[in-house]
Design a protein around this motif. Structure first.
Motif, mmCIF file in Angstrom:
data_model
loop_
_atom_site.group_PDB
_atom_site.id
_atom_site.type_symbol
_atom_site.label_atom_id
_atom_site.label_comp_id
_atom_site.label_asym_id
_atom_site.label_seq_id
_atom_site.Cartn_x
_atom_site.Cartn_y
_atom_site.Cartn_z
ATOM 1 N N LEU A 318 0.831 -1.214 0.000
ATOM 2 C CA LEU A 318 0.000 0.000 0.000
ATOM 3 C C LEU A 318 0.864 1.262 0.000
ATOM 4 C CD1 LEU A 318 -2.761 -1.085 2.567
ATOM 5 C CD2 LEU A 318 -3.001 -0.858 0.089
ATOM 6 N N VAL A 319 1.891 1.268 0.851
ATOM 7 C CA VAL A 319 2.779 2.437 0.922
ATOM 8 C C VAL A 319 3.512 2.617 -0.399
ATOM 9 C CG1 VAL A 319 4.831 3.398 2.035
ATOM 10 C CG2 VAL A 319 3.051 2.327 3.427
ATOM 11 N N SER A 320 3.973 1.512 -0.991
ATOM 12 C CA SER A 320 4.734 1.580 -2.244
ATOM 13 C C SER A 320 3.888 2.158 -3.372
ATOM 14 C CB SER A 320 5.234 0.183 -2.637
ATOM 15 O OG SER A 320 6.149 -0.308 -1.692
ATOM 16 N N PHE A 321 2.645 1.720 -3.464
ATOM 17 C CA PHE A 321 1.786 2.222 -4.544
ATOM 18 C C PHE A 321 1.533 3.723 -4.398
ATOM 19 C CE2 PHE A 321 -2.534 3.326 -6.013
ATOM 20 C CZ PHE A 321 -2.312 3.194 -7.379
ATOM 21 N N ILE A 322 1.179 4.147 -3.182
ATOM 22 C CA ILE A 322 0.890 5.575 -2.971
ATOM 23 C C ILE A 322 2.150 6.405 -3.208
ATOM 24 C CG2 ILE A 322 0.167 7.301 -1.274
ATOM 25 C CD1 ILE A 322 -1.529 5.088 0.038
ATOM 26 N N PHE A 323 3.281 5.920 -2.706
ATOM 27 C CA PHE A 323 4.555 6.610 -2.897
ATOM 28 C C PHE A 323 4.879 6.748 -4.385
ATOM 29 C CE2 PHE A 323 9.297 5.973 -3.235
ATOM 30 C CZ PHE A 323 9.661 7.247 -2.818
ATOM 31 N N SER A 324 4.639 5.709 -5.154
ATOM 32 C CA SER A 324 4.975 5.723 -6.587
ATOM 33 C C SER A 324 4.096 6.678 -7.380
ATOM 34 C CB SER A 324 4.851 4.312 -7.171
ATOM 35 O OG SER A 324 3.497 3.886 -7.203
ATOM 36 N N GLU A 325 2.921 7.027 -6.847
ATOM 37 C CA GLU A 325 1.997 7.888 -7.590
ATOM 38 C C GLU A 325 2.091 9.357 -7.200
ATOM 39 O OE1 GLU A 325 0.588 6.942 -10.171
ATOM 40 O OE2 GLU A 325 1.047 4.817 -9.902
ATOM 41 N N PHE A 326 2.989 9.695 -6.274
ATOM 42 C CA PHE A 326 3.141 11.099 -5.900
ATOM 43 C C PHE A 326 4.312 11.769 -6.613
ATOM 44 C CE2 PHE A 326 -0.136 10.933 -2.817
ATOM 45 C CZ PHE A 326 -0.398 12.251 -2.453
ATOM 46 N N ARG A 327 5.107 10.946 -7.294
ATOM 47 C CA ARG A 327 6.176 11.500 -8.120
ATOM 48 C C ARG A 327 6.514 10.452 -9.171
ATOM 49 N NH1 ARG A 327 11.439 15.010 -6.339
ATOM 50 N NH2 ARG A 327 12.631 14.770 -8.256
ATOM 51 N N ASN A 328 6.639 10.877 -10.414
ATOM 52 C CA ASN A 328 6.754 9.914 -11.506
ATOM 53 C C ASN A 328 7.993 9.029 -11.397
ATOM 54 O OD1 ASN A 328 4.350 10.764 -12.768
ATOM 55 N ND2 ASN A 328 5.402 12.468 -13.761
ATOM 56 N N ASP A 329 9.139 9.600 -10.997
ATOM 57 C CA ASP A 329 10.357 8.791 -10.961
ATOM 58 C C ASP A 329 10.463 7.897 -9.729
ATOM 59 O OD1 ASP A 329 10.926 10.657 -9.030
ATOM 60 O OD2 ASP A 329 12.502 11.668 -10.158
ATOM 61 N N SER A 330 9.547 8.041 -8.759
ATOM 62 C CA SER A 330 9.603 7.186 -7.572
ATOM 63 C C SER A 330 9.236 5.735 -7.892
ATOM 64 C CB SER A 330 8.690 7.726 -6.468
ATOM 65 O OG SER A 330 7.362 7.828 -6.921
ATOM 66 N N LYS A 331 8.609 5.507 -9.040
ATOM 67 C CA LYS A 331 8.295 4.130 -9.445
ATOM 68 C C LYS A 331 9.559 3.296 -9.578
ATOM 69 C CE LYS A 331 4.014 5.172 -12.007
ATOM 70 N NZ LYS A 331 3.928 6.593 -11.649
ATOM 71 N N TYR A 332 10.646 3.912 -10.066
ATOM 72 C CA TYR A 332 11.903 3.183 -10.211
ATOM 73 C C TYR A 332 12.445 2.767 -8.844
ATOM 74 C CZ TYR A 332 11.559 5.394 -14.799
ATOM 75 O OH TYR A 332 11.110 5.811 -16.026
ATOM 76 N N ILE A 333 12.317 3.655 -7.865
ATOM 77 C CA ILE A 333 12.778 3.342 -6.510
ATOM 78 C C ILE A 333 11.988 2.168 -5.952
ATOM 79 C CG2 ILE A 333 13.018 4.227 -4.153
ATOM 80 C CD1 ILE A 333 13.268 7.039 -5.372
ATOM 81 N N VAL A 334 10.667 2.198 -6.153
ATOM 82 C CA VAL A 334 9.797 1.139 -5.637
ATOM 83 C C VAL A 334 10.142 -0.205 -6.265
ATOM 84 C CG1 VAL A 334 7.420 0.281 -5.634
ATOM 85 C CG2 VAL A 334 7.885 2.653 -4.996
ATOM 86 N N LEU A 335 10.221 -0.249 -7.582
ATOM 87 C CA LEU A 335 10.435 -1.518 -8.280
ATOM 88 C C LEU A 335 11.795 -2.130 -7.927
ATOM 89 C CD1 LEU A 335 8.923 -0.628 -11.777
ATOM 90 C CD2 LEU A 335 7.906 -2.031 -9.979
ATOM 91 N N ILE A 336 12.839 -1.315 -7.906
ATOM 92 C CA ILE A 336 14.168 -1.835 -7.556
ATOM 93 C C ILE A 336 14.193 -2.304 -6.103
ATOM 94 C CG2 ILE A 336 16.594 -1.211 -7.254
ATOM 95 C CD1 ILE A 336 16.269 0.675 -9.661
ATOM 96 N N SER A 337 13.531 -1.575 -5.209
ATOM 97 C CA SER A 337 13.501 -1.949 -3.792
ATOM 98 C C SER A 337 12.781 -3.277 -3.581
ATOM 99 C CB SER A 337 12.818 -0.847 -2.972
ATOM 100 O OG SER A 337 13.503 0.383 -3.088
ATOM 101 N N VAL A 338 11.667 -3.460 -4.268
ATOM 102 C CA VAL A 338 10.909 -4.709 -4.127
ATOM 103 C C VAL A 338 11.728 -5.896 -4.633
ATOM 104 C CG1 VAL A 338 8.859 -5.959 -4.901
ATOM 105 C CG2 VAL A 338 8.666 -3.573 -4.247
#
Length: 642
Positions: A318-338
């Protein structure tokens, strides 16, 4: 005499004496190769005194443990490279060279005397930073003042009290330029110059646009426009106070009362309160950086302790999804972290299915949201937004070494960024003008708006990137790569010059860097005014704003706050922490560092040099990572010492 020379401390004294002189070498602007030594710069003087102090302490204590080891020198060399190269390559940006097209500071490595002075400067800073690294390694995790953190509600209430002055003065809240555009998109405001309504774009995350728009409509329906604005501000205040309270509580638990109080004071500062009362995607995004890191560490610890449960995975999803949608480049941080957490789980033969499900859930949620955006015909952010560093690098090659480009390559560049406009728009420290040369532009109402309108009317640029434009940009990137292979040092030089403030703490915190605090109560032009803008008004007058501005400036001048606010601090802390991990040879701790490293790396790809809005998210994470590693080292010390 020979016996003394063999004494390691005597050699250390000689080295530190020379180092204290090397720290006085400067890189003046305008360029002056005959004026390289400065004994009046306060930062350099303090650095020299630090060297002398370290030497005196080691001489008196005869503590062999304080002598730097190989990893300390590695860290010292890395940081000295950032420090010296950023000063050198940013020197000479004055007069006709304010755009930094000529890397005039290269003069400080030409000629034997200039080169030797620069080398002395580099070695001196490397030695000083190695000693700092060694001191950190020796004392890091040395003691924890075990003290249960205050109850959560007390921390949250304390933050609200610290924020109260800013909340009252700026009531009902402020609206940033970016948020004004998002409100225009939400309500479909007409663009008079183009005769169209604001298209829905993902330039600023559409998820946030919908969130702000719905919250505003709810508040407005209750009473008025001001109520709508205050509804969004209240939501931001509640979310950020709760998350920052979690961070304070975590630091307090891991490091003790004093670090906990320091963290509370930092988050209670105007750096965060002014964002909380300003409607902007960044206001919540900064706090989400902290929340994402807490969730990430929670899963990491659960895997490490072989206690990974469904609750941790669900929370992280849940935190990852919301975090990824508040800034476009944060998706890369989420995916690599997972993916890192999955690899860590596979290594421990634990919770593989749960983490695979979490990864699938994160991917499905992100892809599902993108499908919704496509269905609603939301225009993706223009490609040029992510290519400001490559654009500056290739433009630099064209403007300074055109002969290295073939006619065909020049034609490719011209189709994306018209070559006749490069000189006028090039600035190594700020790439917005270059970015606006691209054939597509989703940042309506930005800089050079009149020029953008004219080009849109003439069909020279589009709002939505067309397939043809994508092919042109693809060819452009191919030329960029070819030239990079031919001129790697020039590319590196432009990258360092474009990020000099992020790489060097001596540039400090300027008012320009912190104009993201929005304390000037900007009145926006018609292009970014939603239909209700005329009904929105603040209650404080010019006198109150001046008092608030003075208060905020005073608070930011606090050494503790100004150090935290320095845009170079996240990079330096990251490298020091990596040095601690390498010295301890605890390789799995490197996993915890990866999201912070990504956050730091991403803000060096942004269009503006030294802009605090790009670094605050990483700054929020710093106390979390420091606390995590401090506690780990403390536990390790206890285990070793019995």
């Amino acid at each position: 005499m020979l016996g003394k020379l063999k004494d390691r401390r005597v050699w250390l004294g000689v080295i530190l004496s020379v180092t204290s002189l090397g720290l006085m070498v400067q890189y003046p602007t305008p360029i002056d190769v005959n004026n390289r030594v400065d004994y009046s710069n306060w930062f350099q003087v303090i650095a020299a005194l630090a060297v002398i102090g370290w030497g005196a302490y080691i001489f008196r204590s005869n503590d062999e443990e304080l002598f730097p080891q190989i990893w300390d020198y590695v860290v010292g060399v890395i940081l000295a490279s950032f420090y010296v190269s950023s000063l050198l390559l940013s020197a000479g940006q004055d007069g006709s060279n304010t755009n930094g097209l000529v890397l005039a500071g290269v003069a400080y490595v030409k000629g034997p005397i200039s080169f030797l002075l620069t080398l002395l400067s580099f070695l001196s800073w490397a030695i000083l930073l190695a000693f700092i690294m060694r001191t950190i390694t020796v004392y890091f995790g040395w003691k924890v003042d075990h003290n249960n953190p205050p109850k959560f509600w007390k921390i949250a209430l304390s933050l609200l009290v610290l924020w109260l002055i800013v909340i009252v003065v700026f009531f009902p809240g402020q609206i940033s330029f970016d948020a004004m555009r998002q409100f225009c998109e939400y309500e479909g405001q007409k663009i008079p110059d183009l005769g169209i309504t604001y298209p829905h774009t993902n330039h600023h995350p559409y998820f946030v646009t919908l969130l702000f728009g719905h919250l505003f409509e709810i508040g407005k329906s209750i009473h008025s426009v001001n109520t709508g604005v205050f509804t969004v501000v209240i939501f931001q205040i509640v979310v950020t106070v709760l998350i920052y309270s979690c961070v304070v509580s975590y630091v307090w638990e891991k490091m003790g009362r004093i670090p906990g109080l320091i963290t509370l004071i930092i988050f209670g500062s105007p750096i965060f309160s002014t964002y909380a009362v300003t409607i902007d995607k960044s206001s919540i995004y900064y706090s989400l950086c902290g929340l994402f890191y807490l969730a990430f560490i929670n899963v990491f610890e659960a895997i490490n302790n072989k206690e990974l449960g469904t609750k941790q995975c669900l929370n992280f999803f849940l935190v990852s999804f919301i975090f990824s949608e508040f800034r476009n480049d944060s998706k890369y941080i989420v995916l690599i972290s997972v993916l890192l957490l999955l690899g860590f789980a596979l290594y421990h033969h634990l919770g593989r299915l749960k983490l695979v499900i979490t990864i699938v859930a994160v991917l499905v949620s992100i892809l599902g949201w993108n499908t919704y955006l496509n269905k609603e015909k939301v225009i993706p952010s223009a490609t040029g937004e992510a290519l400001t560093i490559p654009t500056r690098q290739l433009s630099y090659i064209y403007l300074t070494d055109r002969s290295s480009l073939s006619r065909q390559q020049v034609q490719v560049i011209n189709r994306v960024t018209p070559v006749t406009a490069l000189l006028e728009n090039y600035n190594v420290n700020e790439a917005d003008n270059l970015k606006n040369l691209y054939p597509s532009n989703t940042f309506l109402g930005g800089v050079q708006w009149d020029t953008v309108v004219k080009k849109i009317k003439e069909s020279k640029i589009t709002i939505d990137t067309t397939p043809k434009e994508k092919q042109l940009i693809k060819a452009y990137l191919k030329v960029w790569l070819e030239q990079g292979l031919k001129h790697p040092l020039k590319y590196l030089a432009v990258y360092i010059a474009a990020n000099s403030h992020y790489f060097n703490p001596t540039f400090g915190v300027t008012s320009t860097s912190y104009n993201g605090l929005f304390v000037n109560n900007i009145r926006f032009g018609e292009i970014v005014q939603p239909t209700w803008y005329g009904q929105y008004h603040s209650y404080a007058g010019r006198h109150e704003y001046k008092l608030a501005d003075a208060f905020i400036s005073l608070y930011l001048g606090f050494p503790l706050i100004s150090i935290f606010a320095n845009v170079a601090v996240p990079l330096y802390v990251t490298i020091f922490l990596l040095g601690v991990i390498l010295a301890r040879k605890k390789w799995q701790w490197l996993i915890v560092m990866v999201p912070l490293v990504l956050m730091v790396a991403l803000y060096t790809l942004t269009p503006v040099n030294g802009y605090s809005r790009y670094t605050i998210g990483a700054s929020v994470v710093v106390p979390i990572v420091v606390s995590f590693l401090w506690d780990k080292v403390y536990q390790l010390r206890r285990k070793i010492n019995g």
